[in-house]
Design a protein around this motif. Structure first.
Motif, mmCIF file in Angstrom:
data_model
loop_
_atom_site.group_PDB
_atom_site.id
_atom_site.type_symbol
_atom_site.label_atom_id
_atom_site.label_comp_id
_atom_site.label_asym_id
_atom_site.label_seq_id
_atom_site.Cartn_x
_atom_site.Cartn_y
_atom_site.Cartn_z
ATOM 1 N N GLU A 121 30.269 -40.773 -62.429
ATOM 2 C CA GLU A 121 29.100 -41.646 -62.329
ATOM 3 C C GLU A 121 28.291 -41.393 -61.059
ATOM 4 O O GLU A 121 27.102 -41.690 -61.014
ATOM 5 N N SER A 122 28.902 -40.814 -60.041
ATOM 6 C CA SER A 122 28.202 -40.564 -58.776
ATOM 7 C C SER A 122 27.236 -39.392 -58.865
ATOM 8 O O SER A 122 26.402 -39.208 -57.988
ATOM 9 N N ARG A 154 36.288 -41.484 -63.061
ATOM 10 C CA ARG A 154 35.127 -42.179 -63.604
ATOM 11 C C ARG A 154 34.078 -42.381 -62.515
ATOM 12 O O ARG A 154 32.887 -42.119 -62.717
ATOM 13 N N GLU A 155 34.505 -42.816 -61.342
ATOM 14 C CA GLU A 155 33.574 -43.013 -60.228
ATOM 15 C C GLU A 155 32.916 -41.702 -59.825
ATOM 16 O O GLU A 155 31.726 -41.658 -59.534
ATOM 17 N N TRP A 156 33.696 -40.626 -59.813
ATOM 18 C CA TRP A 156 33.177 -39.309 -59.458
ATOM 19 C C TRP A 156 32.109 -38.861 -60.448
ATOM 20 O O TRP A 156 31.045 -38.384 -60.061
ATOM 21 N N GLU A 204 40.287 -44.049 -62.793
ATOM 22 C CA GLU A 204 39.190 -44.772 -62.150
ATOM 23 C C GLU A 204 38.460 -43.877 -61.153
ATOM 24 O O GLU A 204 37.218 -43.872 -61.099
ATOM 25 N N ALA A 205 39.184 -43.107 -60.370
ATOM 26 C CA ALA A 205 38.549 -42.212 -59.395
ATOM 27 C C ALA A 205 37.701 -41.164 -60.114
ATOM 28 O O ALA A 205 36.585 -40.855 -59.679
#
Length: 85
Positions: A66-67, A62-64, A59-60
């Motif tokens: 997408e950022s 994926r967030e990275w 999840e981290a």
């Protein structure tokens, strides 16, 4: 209980499990040469922790991505690297 376990504040508990689960725990303990049901349950809890941690890393990441930070990092990592001839 080992000295290391005492240092971590080991707690004795009672749990009710289906007979098939207890049989599996005993089989797993024998197969992996674990000294007790407690050691087997400890290994199971550790596996659950690792699985949850793995999901958190996914999840981290994926967030990275997408950022937009992943694209910036790719540029920085490639800086000064010459392509192969």
């Amino acid at each position: 209980m080992t000295i290391g376990a005492r240092d971590r504040g080991t707690v004795k508990l009672s749990a009710s499990l289906p007979a098939a689960d207890v049989a599996y725990l005993e089989h797993y303990a024998r197969r992996h040469r674990l000294p007790s049901r407690s050691a087997t349950l400890h290994a199971a809890v550790q596996a659950l922790r690792e699985r949850e941690l793995e999901a958190q890393y996914v999840e981290a990441y994926r967030e990275w991505e997408e950022s937009g930070e992943a694209a910036v990092w790719d540029v920085a990592v490639a800086d000064g690297i010459e392509p192969e001839a």
